[in-house]
Scaffold this active site. Structure first.
Site, short mmCIF file in Angstrom:
data_model
loop_
_atom_site.label_atom_id
_atom_site.label_comp_id
_atom_site.label_asym_id
_atom_site.label_seq_id
_atom_site.Cartn_x
_atom_site.Cartn_y
_atom_site.Cartn_z
N HIS A 166 11.17 8.59 14.06
CA HIS A 166 9.84 7.69 13.82
C HIS A 166 8.82 8.56 13.80
CE1 HIS A 166 8.26 3.33 14.01
NE2 HIS A 166 7.77 3.96 13.04
N GLU A 218 14.28 1.96 19.75
CA GLU A 218 13.82 3.62 19.59
C GLU A 218 13.25 4.00 21.17
OE1 GLU A 218 10.90 3.61 16.72
OE2 GLU A 218 12.29 3.26 15.03
N ARG A 254 0.89 -1.08 -0.05
CA ARG A 254 0.06 -0.09 -0.04
C ARG A 254 0.98 1.21 0.04
NH1 ARG A 254 -4.07 1.08 4.19
NH2 ARG A 254 -2.31 0.19 5.64
N ARG A 305 10.80 -0.28 9.18
CA ARG A 305 11.04 -0.43 10.49
C ARG A 305 12.71 -0.89 10.59
NH1 ARG A 305 6.84 0.76 11.07
NH2 ARG A 305 5.07 -0.13 12.04
#
Length: 307
Positions: free
Chosen positions: A280, A261, A151, A232
């Site tokens: 992020h 993170e 997508r 990721r």
């Protein structure tokens, strides 16, 4: 109820919490806890935990130490950092939300353009009293490689066409016909890495995809190439990437995601001059946040109705 990792202190303004607040005491935490024991101590008093994507993982080792926990509300339709089996074993309901992909597509292109035109260094030069410091690279006529054409990847590919780029793509399950539907040409994995002037990653993290971009793949890339990752962190072998960047074997890496993170202080990806790093924020935008919080509040209220 605990709301975790509200870094921007916006949880209260992003949704109408009244359906939950009238039935539960809500505590919002804006800081992140790395240590497992500290996290368990923080979460022990709560029946419901609201997590923003994968900011605070909830593996079995944590879930089993929270006997009071009855529900986890997670933003997004899927959260790989929650051990769903452990939640089911302990009778914990997990609620998810809707979301959008536009914000991640947009950030991907912001990073591509920043890498191609050296925008961070040029902006910092202005702030420091200087002027032009580099020669950027025009994207038109160059090759965009898309690793993963789902997508998000398909929308990124379409924008590449609008910039006048040749778009090529590969992933384990991609077919030439599916690539063509997204305006891309299917190529083999080695060709993808070898031909791309910009290589952008758009894959789900799984056992099969972890470390997919390693030493061998990075060695195939052009010295003028820009590597972009908004998916990721563990999709890339981080140690191999750091070595590649230190040796300046590629032009730059533009990264929104990392193995750990928040990115630890002193990490080389914070200091290398050929890295553009963002914290992020692919999904951190007004519209997706409002969807996340609205749907999460609704999921929690629905769960409370059944109690």
């Amino acid at each position: 109820m605990a709301v975790l990792d509200d870094y921007q202190n916006v949880a209260w303004e992003m949704a109408d919490w009244s359906a939950v607040a009238e039935r539960a005491d809500i505590t919002v935490f804006s800081d992140h806890v790395f240590d497992a024991d500290e996290l368990v101590a923080r979460l022990t008093p709560f029946d419901v935990i609201f997590v923003m994507r994968e900011r605070t993982p909830l593996p079995r080792s944590i879930i089993e130490r929270l006997p009071r926990l009855k529900m986890i509300a997670s933003t997004g339709p899927f959260n790989a950092s929650i051990d769903m089996g452990a939640a089911a074993d302990h009778g914990i309901h997990v609620g998810t939300t809707g979301g959008t992909v536009a914000s991640t597509v947009e950030l991907t292109w912001a990073l591509i353009l920043a890498g191609a035109r050296n925008l961070v260094a040029e902006s910092m030069s202005i702030r420091d009293g200087g002027w032009q410091v580099s020669v950027g690279r025009e994207l038109s006529g160059r090759t965009l490689g898309v690793l993963g054409l789902g997508r998000i990847g398909a929308r990124v590919a379409r924008i590449g066409e609008a910039f006048g780029m040749e778009v090529i793509a590969w992933s384990q399950n991609l077919t030439p016909a599916a690539a063509a539907e997204a305006g891309a040409t299917y190529v083999g994995k080695d060709e993808l890495f070898g031909r791309s002037d910009v290589l952008t990653i758009h894959m789900k993290l799984s056992e099969r995809s972890a470390g997919l971009v390693g030493t061998d793949e990075l060695a195939l890339m052009k010295p003028t190439a820009v590597l972009v990752n908004t998916s990721r962190g563990p999709l890339i072998d981080e140690a191999a990437l750091v070595e590649t960047l230190k040796a300046k074997r590629i032009r730059a890496a533009a990264l929104d995601v990392f193995d750990t993170e928040p990115l630890p202080a002193g990490h080389p990806l914070r200091t290398l001059d050929n890295v553009i790093a963002t914290p992020h924020i692919g999904y951190v935008a007004d519209r997706p946040y409002r969807i996340f919080y609205r749907d999460a509040v609704a999921a929690i209220a629905e769960w409370l109705d059944r109690q």
